[in-house]
Write a protein that holds these residues in place. Structure first.
Motif, PDB file in Angstrom:
ATOM      1  N   ASP A  29     -54.540  57.355 -32.726  1.00  0.00           N
ATOM      2  CA  ASP A  29     -55.887  57.012 -32.294  1.00  0.00           C
ATOM      3  C   ASP A  29     -56.493  55.893 -33.145  1.00  0.00           C
ATOM      4  OD1 ASP A  29     -58.088  57.257 -30.676  1.00  0.00           O
ATOM      5  OD2 ASP A  29     -58.831  59.098 -31.570  1.00  0.00           O
ATOM      6  N   GLY A  30     -55.895  54.688 -33.055  1.00  0.00           N
ATOM      7  CA  GLY A  30     -56.452  53.542 -33.762  1.00  0.00           C
ATOM      8  C   GLY A  30     -55.942  53.378 -35.179  1.00  0.00           C
ATOM      9  N   VAL A  31     -54.628  53.444 -35.374  1.00  0.00           N
ATOM     10  CA  VAL A  31     -54.023  53.371 -36.702  1.00  0.00           C
ATOM     11  C   VAL A  31     -53.742  51.916 -37.072  1.00  0.00           C
ATOM     12  CG1 VAL A  31     -51.903  53.874 -37.990  1.00  0.00           C
ATOM     13  CG2 VAL A  31     -53.037  55.676 -36.685  1.00  0.00           C
ATOM     14  N   SER A  32     -54.070  51.539 -38.321  1.00  0.00           N
ATOM     15  CA  SER A  32     -53.820  50.182 -38.823  1.00  0.00           C
ATOM     16  C   SER A  32     -53.254  50.255 -40.240  1.00  0.00           C
ATOM     17  CB  SER A  32     -55.110  49.350 -38.850  1.00  0.00           C
ATOM     18  OG  SER A  32     -55.672  49.215 -37.564  1.00  0.00           O
ATOM     19  N   PHE A  33     -52.187  49.495 -40.490  1.00  0.00           N
ATOM     20  CA  PHE A  33     -51.627  49.369 -41.840  1.00  0.00           C
ATOM     21  C   PHE A  33     -50.671  48.181 -41.835  1.00  0.00           C
ATOM     22  CE2 PHE A  33     -48.823  52.248 -39.531  1.00  0.00           C
ATOM     23  CZ  PHE A  33     -47.563  51.730 -39.784  1.00  0.00           C
ATOM     24  N   GLY A 240     -53.848  62.020 -35.801  1.00  0.00           N
ATOM     25  CA  GLY A 240     -53.783  60.721 -35.150  1.00  0.00           C
ATOM     26  C   GLY A 240     -54.519  59.595 -35.838  1.00  0.00           C
ATOM     27  N   ASN A 241     -55.165  59.871 -36.973  1.00  0.00           N
ATOM     28  CA  ASN A 241     -55.933  58.849 -37.694  1.00  0.00           C
ATOM     29  C   ASN A 241     -55.454  58.728 -39.132  1.00  0.00           C
ATOM     30  OD1 ASN A 241     -58.172  60.353 -35.750  1.00  0.00           O
ATOM     31  ND2 ASN A 241     -58.388  58.131 -35.765  1.00  0.00           N
ATOM     32  N   LEU A 242     -55.555  57.532 -39.685  1.00  0.00           N
ATOM     33  CA  LEU A 242     -55.346  57.342 -41.116  1.00  0.00           C
ATOM     34  C   LEU A 242     -56.634  57.690 -41.850  1.00  0.00           C
ATOM     35  CD1 LEU A 242     -53.299  54.022 -41.446  1.00  0.00           C
ATOM     36  CD2 LEU A 242     -52.630  56.261 -42.317  1.00  0.00           C
ATOM     37  N   VAL A 243     -56.530  58.525 -42.889  1.00  0.00           N
ATOM     38  CA  VAL A 243     -57.717  58.897 -43.661  1.00  0.00           C
ATOM     39  C   VAL A 243     -57.714  58.266 -45.050  1.00  0.00           C
ATOM     40  CG1 VAL A 243     -58.071  61.038 -42.390  1.00  0.00           C
ATOM     41  CG2 VAL A 243     -56.670  61.065 -44.467  1.00  0.00           C
ATOM     42  N   GLU A 244     -56.539  57.837 -45.534  1.00  0.00           N
ATOM     43  CA  GLU A 244     -56.484  57.186 -46.841  1.00  0.00           C
ATOM     44  C   GLU A 244     -55.215  56.351 -46.941  1.00  0.00           C
ATOM     45  OE1 GLU A 244     -57.154  58.154 -51.605  1.00  0.00           O
ATOM     46  OE2 GLU A 244     -57.184  59.792 -50.137  1.00  0.00           O
ATOM     47  N   LEU A 315     -62.411  53.509 -41.763  1.00  0.00           N
ATOM     48  CA  LEU A 315     -61.458  53.318 -42.850  1.00  0.00           C
ATOM     49  C   LEU A 315     -61.900  52.078 -43.614  1.00  0.00           C
ATOM     50  CD1 LEU A 315     -58.775  54.614 -43.904  1.00  0.00           C
ATOM     51  CD2 LEU A 315     -57.576  52.816 -42.654  1.00  0.00           C
ATOM     52  N   ARG A 316     -62.517  52.269 -44.768  1.00  0.00           N
ATOM     53  CA  ARG A 316     -63.144  51.155 -45.479  1.00  0.00           C
ATOM     54  C   ARG A 316     -62.519  50.969 -46.854  1.00  0.00           C
ATOM     55  NH1 ARG A 316     -67.470  53.566 -48.592  1.00  0.00           N
ATOM     56  NH2 ARG A 316     -67.526  55.812 -48.225  1.00  0.00           N
ATOM     57  N   LEU A 317     -62.674  49.773 -47.390  1.00  0.00           N
ATOM     58  CA  LEU A 317     -62.069  49.407 -48.661  1.00  0.00           C
ATOM     59  C   LEU A 317     -62.918  49.911 -49.820  1.00  0.00           C
ATOM     60  CD1 LEU A 317     -59.778  47.773 -50.052  1.00  0.00           C
ATOM     61  CD2 LEU A 317     -61.312  45.804 -49.990  1.00  0.00           C
ATOM     62  N   LEU A 318     -62.290  50.625 -50.733  1.00  0.00           N
ATOM     63  CA  LEU A 318     -62.912  51.053 -51.984  1.00  0.00           C
ATOM     64  C   LEU A 318     -62.050  50.543 -53.123  1.00  0.00           C
ATOM     65  CD1 LEU A 318     -64.045  54.751 -51.389  1.00  0.00           C
ATOM     66  CD2 LEU A 318     -65.414  52.688 -51.319  1.00  0.00           C
ATOM     67  N   GLY A 319     -62.607  49.779 -54.010  1.00  0.00           N
ATOM     68  CA  GLY A 319     -61.807  49.178 -55.059  1.00  0.00           C
ATOM     69  C   GLY A 319     -60.994  48.018 -54.516  1.00  0.00           C
ATOM     70  N   GLN A 320     -59.895  47.707 -55.185  1.00  0.00           N
ATOM     71  CA  GLN A 320     -59.101  46.554 -54.800  1.00  0.00           C
ATOM     72  C   GLN A 320     -58.104  46.848 -53.696  1.00  0.00           C
ATOM     73  OE1 GLN A 320     -57.344  45.152 -58.468  1.00  0.00           O
ATOM     74  NE2 GLN A 320     -59.121  43.884 -58.951  1.00  0.00           N
ATOM     75  N   ASP A 321     -57.534  48.046 -53.681  1.00  0.00           N
ATOM     76  CA  ASP A 321     -56.445  48.294 -52.744  1.00  0.00           C
ATOM     77  C   ASP A 321     -56.467  49.690 -52.125  1.00  0.00           C
ATOM     78  OD1 ASP A 321     -55.843  49.755 -54.967  1.00  0.00           O
ATOM     79  OD2 ASP A 321     -53.784  49.043 -55.174  1.00  0.00           O
ATOM     80  N   ARG A 322     -57.641  50.357 -52.108  1.00  0.00           N
ATOM     81  CA  ARG A 322     -57.701  51.713 -51.536  1.00  0.00           C
ATOM     82  C   ARG A 322     -58.580  51.702 -50.302  1.00  0.00           C
ATOM     83  NH1 ARG A 322     -57.108  56.944 -53.952  1.00  0.00           N
ATOM     84  NH2 ARG A 322     -56.266  55.820 -55.730  1.00  0.00           N
TER      85      ARG A 322
END
Length: 349
Positions: A29-33, A240-244, A315-322
């Motif tokens: 359901d809308g996965v991005s990586f 179905g979703n990325l959480v981290e 799914l938002r950016l926290l820090g440099q790469d999380r």
């Protein structure tokens, strides 16, 4: 090497004599990586969270319903976009055969992925025959080379899959995946069907082959102790979703999503005399047919607030790469004392 952007895969649910669609199973359901060159990126999560569907969609074993699967390749340049990416999600079906030379799958169950009517010689050599890569002698030499590469020898050539052990079958599956010299390997829980003693052997083999051949790998597993030793970065999936998403060691050291925390504390303790504190989640995993409103994890989250029930977190950016999909990731204290225990169990500093 690989970019997956807003990938969707729904399976329709039908009812009645006319088989009318009444709902959708939202498997992905809308996965991005993204996966870097010669990097091992892992996807983790409970059974049924959509990991295998992601792999099958990338490999075009099923057609995705939306999103992009962008591969960096020199093949089929007439289908490249302005930046030189090939979108596998929209690639015509007749052209997918050519892409198999750059992208191969190692399946979870070697018993079902190997043809029981074929000898090992035929199984490993079949990709070379299909793609017409050499004559009979060249193919025979290549098959011998591949078997030696995965720790088998010529005595296995004329055997059938039922004559091999589980670990030997998975070695044959790996040899077949390497036959076309692919750049990207999709490993769908390649050790979960094996005994614990054999799992270590196959993982060591995969690591050695990755380093020796310069492979890029998407590795799927539900056992986080496996991922801690084989992946540089990882993503955690839930219904179905990325959480981290983040560097594996950093995510193990300090998870920022409550579901990641629960998964980490569930890693078994090898010392039966040592008491381990765990985060026990209440309730059951929701069905992808009927996801809860707001954050899909909120019915089981020990830190949930009213906003979680109404608003889907990005799914938002926290820090440099999380990347984290949690409204309150910055505010939560995810029991850091537990994580040092987890790192110790895995032998990580």
């Amino acid at each position: 090497m690989l970019r997956v952007e807003h990938l969707f895969k729904y399976y329709p649910v039908t009812a009645g004599l006319l088989k009318r669609k009444v709902a959708d199973v939202r498997a992905v359901d809308g996965v991005s990586f993204e996966v870097g060159q010669e990097e091992t990126f892992a996807l983790a999560g409970e059974s049924g969270c959509g990991k295998t569907t992601v792999v099958r969609s990338i490999a075009r074993l099923v057609d995705p319903d939306g999103g992009q699967v962008l591969l960096k390749t020199d093949l089929l340049k007439e289908y490249h976009d302005a930046e030189g990416w090939l979108d596998l999600a929209t690639l015509p079906a007749r052209e997918t055969k050519a892409v198999r030379r750059e992208l191969q799958v190692v399946f979870q169950d070697p018993d079902s992925s190997l043809n029981p009517r074929f000898t090992i010689r035929n199984i490993v050599g079949e990709p070379l025959v299909v793609h017409r890569l050499g004559g009979r002698r060249e193919i025979a030499e290549r098959v011998d080379e591949l078997l030696r590469l995965v720790g088998l020898d010529s005595s296995h050539l004329n055997r059938f899959p039922h004559e091999l052990s589980g670990g030997q079958k998975q070695r044959v599956g790996i040899a077949r995946a390497l036959a076309l010299q692919p750049k990207l390997i999709l490993a769908d829980e390649p050790v979960s069907a094996l005994d614990m003693s054999i799992q270590g052997q196959i993982l060591n083999l995969i690591e050695d082959l990755r380093d020796k051949l310069g492979l890029t790998m998407l590795f799927i597993a539900h056992d986080l102790s496996v991922l801690s030793h084989i992946s540089e970065r990882m993503g955690v999936m839930y219904v179905g979703n990325l959480v981290e998403v983040g560097a594996t060691t950093a995510l193990f050291r300090k998870p920022l999503h409550p579901y990641s925390e629960a998964l980490l504390t569930a890693i078994p303790q090898p010392d039966p005399k040592r008491k381990v504190e765990r985060v026990i989640l209440e309730g059951q995993v929701p069905s992808p047919l009927n996801k809860p409103s707001g954050c899909p994890f909120h019915p089981r989250c020990p830190y949930r607030q009213q906003r979680c029930e109404a608003e889907v977190p990005e799914l938002r950016l926290l820090g440099q790469d999380r990347l984290v999909a949690c409204h309150f990731a910055e505010e939560l204290d995810l029991r850091g004392s537990l994580q040092s225990d987890v790192m110790g169990r895995l032998g990580l500093s």
